[in-house]
Motif scaffolding. Structure first.
Motif, PDB file in Angstrom:
ATOM      1  N   GLN A  98      71.836 121.771  -5.483  1.00 40.75           N
ATOM      2  CA  GLN A  98      71.734 120.402  -6.502  1.00 40.75           C
ATOM      3  C   GLN A  98      70.219 120.141  -6.843  1.00 40.75           C
ATOM      4  O   GLN A  98      69.924 119.558  -7.981  1.00 40.75           O
ATOM      5  CB  GLN A  98      72.436 119.148  -5.838  1.00 40.75           C
ATOM      6  CG  GLN A  98      73.760 119.282  -5.623  1.00 40.75           C
ATOM      7  CD  GLN A  98      74.633 119.876  -6.637  1.00 40.75           C
ATOM      8  OE1 GLN A  98      74.534 119.308  -7.912  1.00 40.75           O
ATOM      9  NE2 GLN A  98      75.543 120.726  -6.495  1.00 40.75           N
ATOM     10  N   ASP A  99      69.312 120.569  -6.006  1.00 47.75           N
ATOM     11  CA  ASP A  99      67.878 120.249  -6.337  1.00 47.75           C
ATOM     12  C   ASP A  99      67.473 121.048  -7.478  1.00 47.75           C
ATOM     13  O   ASP A  99      67.767 122.168  -7.672  1.00 47.75           O
ATOM     14  CB  ASP A  99      67.009 120.771  -5.214  1.00 47.75           C
ATOM     15  CG  ASP A  99      67.190 119.769  -3.749  1.00 47.75           C
ATOM     16  OD1 ASP A  99      68.178 118.741  -3.883  1.00 47.75           O
ATOM     17  OD2 ASP A  99      66.946 120.336  -2.890  1.00 47.75           O
ATOM     18  N   ASN A 100      66.547 120.472  -7.995  1.00 48.55           N
ATOM     19  CA  ASN A 100      65.877 120.999  -9.425  1.00 48.55           C
ATOM     20  C   ASN A 100      64.847 122.065  -8.907  1.00 48.55           C
ATOM     21  O   ASN A 100      64.157 121.816  -7.892  1.00 48.55           O
ATOM     22  CB  ASN A 100      65.268 119.842 -10.407  1.00 48.55           C
ATOM     23  CG  ASN A 100      66.183 119.387 -11.228  1.00 48.55           C
ATOM     24  OD1 ASN A 100      67.339 119.818 -11.521  1.00 48.55           O
ATOM     25  ND2 ASN A 100      65.643 118.099 -11.506  1.00 48.55           N
ATOM     26  N   TRP A 101      64.907 123.229  -9.610  1.00 50.59           N
ATOM     27  CA  TRP A 101      64.138 124.337  -9.376  1.00 50.59           C
ATOM     28  C   TRP A 101      63.384 124.714 -10.697  1.00 50.59           C
ATOM     29  O   TRP A 101      63.922 124.533 -11.978  1.00 50.59           O
ATOM     30  CB  TRP A 101      64.902 125.479  -8.982  1.00 50.59           C
ATOM     31  CG  TRP A 101      64.428 126.592  -8.893  1.00 50.59           C
ATOM     32  CD1 TRP A 101      63.606 127.131  -7.563  1.00 50.59           C
ATOM     33  CD2 TRP A 101      64.066 127.524  -9.596  1.00 50.59           C
ATOM     34  NE1 TRP A 101      62.992 128.593  -7.895  1.00 50.59           N
ATOM     35  CE2 TRP A 101      63.186 128.757  -8.998  1.00 50.59           C
ATOM     36  CE3 TRP A 101      64.384 128.042 -10.919  1.00 50.59           C
ATOM     37  CZ2 TRP A 101      62.977 129.922  -9.532  1.00 50.59           C
ATOM     38  CZ3 TRP A 101      64.106 129.014 -11.389  1.00 50.59           C
ATOM     39  CH2 TRP A 101      63.283 130.152 -10.764  1.00 50.59           C
ATOM     40  N   THR A 102      62.036 125.014 -10.819  1.00 53.48           N
ATOM     41  CA  THR A 102      61.375 125.287 -12.019  1.00 53.48           C
ATOM     42  C   THR A 102      60.629 126.811 -11.782  1.00 53.48           C
ATOM     43  O   THR A 102      60.251 127.036 -10.729  1.00 53.48           O
ATOM     44  CB  THR A 102      60.123 124.409 -12.430  1.00 53.48           C
ATOM     45  OG1 THR A 102      61.052 123.025 -12.621  1.00 53.48           O
ATOM     46  CG2 THR A 102      59.370 125.015 -13.462  1.00 53.48           C
ATOM     47  N   MET A 103      60.852 127.520 -12.859  1.00 51.32           N
ATOM     48  CA  MET A 103      60.106 128.800 -12.850  1.00 51.32           C
ATOM     49  C   MET A 103      58.940 128.788 -13.644  1.00 51.32           C
ATOM     50  O   MET A 103      58.780 128.308 -14.905  1.00 51.32           O
ATOM     51  CB  MET A 103      60.710 130.074 -13.160  1.00 51.32           C
ATOM     52  CG  MET A 103      59.844 131.443 -13.370  1.00 51.32           C
ATOM     53  SD  MET A 103      60.929 132.787 -13.934  1.00 51.32           S
ATOM     54  CE  MET A 103      61.722 133.244 -12.844  1.00 51.32           C
ATOM     55  N   LYS A 104      57.519 129.170 -13.144  1.00 49.00           N
ATOM     56  CA  LYS A 104      56.426 129.092 -14.207  1.00 49.00           C
ATOM     57  C   LYS A 104      55.628 130.516 -14.092  1.00 49.00           C
ATOM     58  O   LYS A 104      55.991 131.373 -13.228  1.00 49.00           O
ATOM     59  CB  LYS A 104      55.107 128.240 -13.371  1.00 49.00           C
ATOM     60  CG  LYS A 104      55.684 126.660 -13.680  1.00 49.00           C
ATOM     61  CD  LYS A 104      54.785 125.897 -13.119  1.00 49.00           C
ATOM     62  CE  LYS A 104      55.143 124.398 -13.688  1.00 49.00           C
ATOM     63  NZ  LYS A 104      53.843 123.578 -13.879  1.00 49.00           N
TER      64      LYS A 104
END
Length: 165
Positions: free
Chosen positions: A105-111
């Motif tokens: 459920q935790d937010n994840w981001t790709m950069k």
């Protein structure tokens, strides 16, 4: 419960991906259907590389692809690509098994450096959309490459046309 299903799907689909990559012949690794397309070798290596991204997805909240360097080997060596695939599957399996239902459920981001290219999204959505579906998409492309070069396509979800002849 969702995590259990992801793990089961992962194990089933790893076997399908392995069969597909094993069907890629060394003689056709330079084939590409159009000037703007990847070669068959590049596509095979990309499929093998996606499994590496499971680690970044399940062990980091923000994954910077620019800071993560994976030695991929020669795209013209299918044995090296198969070895990369097997190594990445082991890492992916460990990363997936290390997560929890709550972490899905935790937010994840790709950069890539300072540029955000995906997210923030719940990690479970990233697993389905970016990892699992991404692999399936490129496997479909590989099937087209194999057929275009006259190679047999292994059955992933039942017998293929080539297997029924």
């Amino acid at each position: 419960m969702v995590l259990q299903y992801l793990l089961q799907e992962f194990e089933h689909e790893v076997n399908n991906t392995r069969r597909l990559l094993q069907a890629v012949p060394e003689k056709d690794l330079a084939y590409k259907p159009a000037e703007t397309s990847w070669t068959m070798g590049q596509l095979a290596q990309h499929i093998a590389t996606i499994y590496y991204w499971y680690t970044g997805t399940f062990t980091h909240d923000v994954y910077d692809m620019a800071a993560d360097h994976l030695e991929r080997g020669d795209v013209n060596d299918i044995k090296a690509t198969l070895a990369l695939f097997e190594s990445n599957v082991e890492k992916a399996r460990a990363a997936l098994k290390s997560t929890t239902e709550d972490r899905l459920q935790d937010n994840w981001t790709m950069k890539v450096g300072e540029k955000t290219v995906l997210g923030p999204l719940p990690r479970g959505i990233v697993a389905r959309g970016f990892l699992f579906n991404h692999i399936y998409h490129h496997r479909g492309e590989m099937i087209v490459y194999l057929r275009a070069t006259g190679n047999k396509v292994p059955g992933l979800y039942g017998p293929t046309y080539e297997e029924s002849k």
